[in-house]
Write an enzyme that holds these catalytic residues in place. Sequence first.
Site, mmCIF file in Angstrom:
data_model
loop_
_atom_site.group_PDB
_atom_site.id
_atom_site.type_symbol
_atom_site.label_atom_id
_atom_site.label_comp_id
_atom_site.label_asym_id
_atom_site.label_seq_id
_atom_site.Cartn_x
_atom_site.Cartn_y
_atom_site.Cartn_z
ATOM 1 N N LYS A 181 0.804 -1.199 0.000
ATOM 2 C CA LYS A 181 0.000 0.000 0.000
ATOM 3 C C LYS A 181 0.850 1.268 0.000
ATOM 4 C CE LYS A 181 -3.086 -2.360 3.170
ATOM 5 N NZ LYS A 181 -3.434 -2.394 4.601
ATOM 6 N N GLY A 182 2.087 1.162 0.381
ATOM 7 C CA GLY A 182 2.920 2.341 0.642
ATOM 8 C C GLY A 182 3.003 3.360 -0.488
ATOM 9 N N GLU A 219 7.853 2.756 -5.880
ATOM 10 C CA GLU A 219 7.910 2.333 -4.479
ATOM 11 C C GLU A 219 8.036 3.562 -3.576
ATOM 12 O OE1 GLU A 219 7.141 0.522 -2.193
ATOM 13 O OE2 GLU A 219 8.573 -1.076 -1.778
ATOM 14 N N ASP A 277 14.760 0.900 1.927
ATOM 15 C CA ASP A 277 15.320 0.861 3.277
ATOM 16 C C ASP A 277 16.438 -0.197 3.283
ATOM 17 O OD1 ASP A 277 15.355 1.504 6.064
ATOM 18 O OD2 ASP A 277 13.982 -0.124 6.505
ATOM 19 N N PHE A 301 12.505 6.719 11.215
ATOM 20 C CA PHE A 301 11.276 6.122 10.712
ATOM 21 C C PHE A 301 10.277 7.226 10.389
ATOM 22 C CE2 PHE A 301 7.309 3.760 10.711
ATOM 23 C CZ PHE A 301 7.669 2.677 9.926
ATOM 24 N N ILE A 302 9.815 7.255 9.150
ATOM 25 C CA ILE A 302 8.950 8.343 8.705
ATOM 26 C C ILE A 302 7.539 7.832 8.377
ATOM 27 C CG2 ILE A 302 10.837 9.796 7.853
ATOM 28 C CD1 ILE A 302 10.143 8.770 5.003
ATOM 29 N N ASP A 333 3.327 4.237 6.441
ATOM 30 C CA ASP A 333 2.574 3.966 7.664
ATOM 31 C C ASP A 333 3.451 3.626 8.856
ATOM 32 O OD1 ASP A 333 3.321 1.345 6.516
ATOM 33 O OD2 ASP A 333 2.141 0.541 8.175
ATOM 34 N N ARG A 340 -0.957 6.969 6.895
ATOM 35 C CA ARG A 340 -0.741 7.004 5.444
ATOM 36 C C ARG A 340 -1.384 8.233 4.828
ATOM 37 N NH1 ARG A 340 1.282 1.915 3.948
ATOM 38 N NH2 ARG A 340 0.442 0.109 5.015
HETATM 39 P P1 IMP Z 1 13.063 -2.779 2.803
HETATM 40 O O1 IMP Z 1 12.703 -4.138 2.300
HETATM 41 O O2 IMP Z 1 13.778 -2.862 4.138
HETATM 42 O O3 IMP Z 1 13.829 -1.934 1.821
HETATM 43 O O4 IMP Z 1 11.713 -2.075 3.209
HETATM 44 C C1 IMP Z 1 10.924 -1.403 2.350
HETATM 45 C C2 IMP Z 1 9.548 -1.278 2.939
HETATM 46 O O5 IMP Z 1 9.588 -1.071 4.361
HETATM 47 C C3 IMP Z 1 8.848 -0.061 2.380
HETATM 48 O O6 IMP Z 1 8.124 -0.372 1.227
HETATM 49 C C4 IMP Z 1 7.972 0.387 3.522
HETATM 50 O O7 IMP Z 1 6.728 -0.275 3.469
HETATM 51 C C5 IMP Z 1 8.702 -0.053 4.773
HETATM 52 N N1 IMP Z 1 9.482 1.057 5.356
HETATM 53 C C6 IMP Z 1 10.817 1.192 5.411
HETATM 54 N N2 IMP Z 1 11.183 2.313 6.039
HETATM 55 C C7 IMP Z 1 10.033 2.924 6.416
HETATM 56 C C8 IMP Z 1 9.742 4.155 7.112
HETATM 57 O O8 IMP Z 1 10.609 4.931 7.526
HETATM 58 N N3 IMP Z 1 8.428 4.416 7.290
HETATM 59 C C9 IMP Z 1 7.425 3.602 6.870
HETATM 60 N N4 IMP Z 1 7.646 2.460 6.204
HETATM 61 C C10 IMP Z 1 8.945 2.113 5.991
HETATM 62 MG MG MG Z 2 4.832 -0.531 5.011
#
Ligand code: IMP
Ligand code: MG
Length: 183
Positions: A44-45, A101, A105, A154-155, A161, A167
């Site tokens: 959903k992000g 996306e 992260d 964390f944002i 979310d 959101r």
């Molecule tokens: P990754 O697999 O660790 O790169 O995570 C990516 C996913 O984690 C993103 O699509 C978000 O849903 C979630 N995410 C990572 N950092 C944040 C943040 O700071 N706030 C909210 N969601 C986050």
């Molecule tokens: Mg998420």
Amino acid sequence: MSMHDDIKTVLVSEEQLKAKVAELGAQISRDYAGKNLVLVSILKGSVVFMADLMRAVSIPCNIDFMVVSSYGGSNTTSSGLVKIIKDLDINLKGYDIVIVEDILDSGKTLHYLVNLLKSREPNSIEICTLFDKPERREVEVYAKYKGCDIPDAFIVGYGLDFDEKYRNLPFVGVLKPEVYGEV
Ligand code: IMP
Ligand code: MG
């Protein structure tokens, strides 16, 4: 009680978001002129980003959606184990894909998705992420299109979310520490 009361600081304002998205839309429109573009939104992000980005793209394109959730992580980290809740509708063969996306992260989610979509033999595949936290990277992922780098915080907001909330904030902010403490 308003959600806005839970925000410690605004990191990216509505105006700044608007400018970034316009820039990314213009870049994609230039690079994909004459190609077979499909914007693939990861929900959903990316819901808010996608809605704005697609209107900032001035060339013909298809859109499609994939709903994924990572499992085994916590509220603020992803494990890299990605569950596909809803797959794409279209056959990607011959398409030039841009994955849309919200945030990059650890990189685990996009690493997984890029490999999955590559196996479906599209013509090309690139990533457009609104935010990037380069300090947090664990798996190498290349995002050709990127809104902005942000520090390791964390944002929430603009689609992002915490525990499925916030959101719908129109800007991006950092939550007050006591908000995390409540969960
Ligand atoms: P990754 O697999 O660790 O790169 O995570 C990516 C996913 O984690 C993103 O699509 C978000 O849903 C979630 N995410 C990572 N950092 C944040 C943040 O700071 N706030 C909210 N969601 C986050
Ligand atoms: Mg998420």
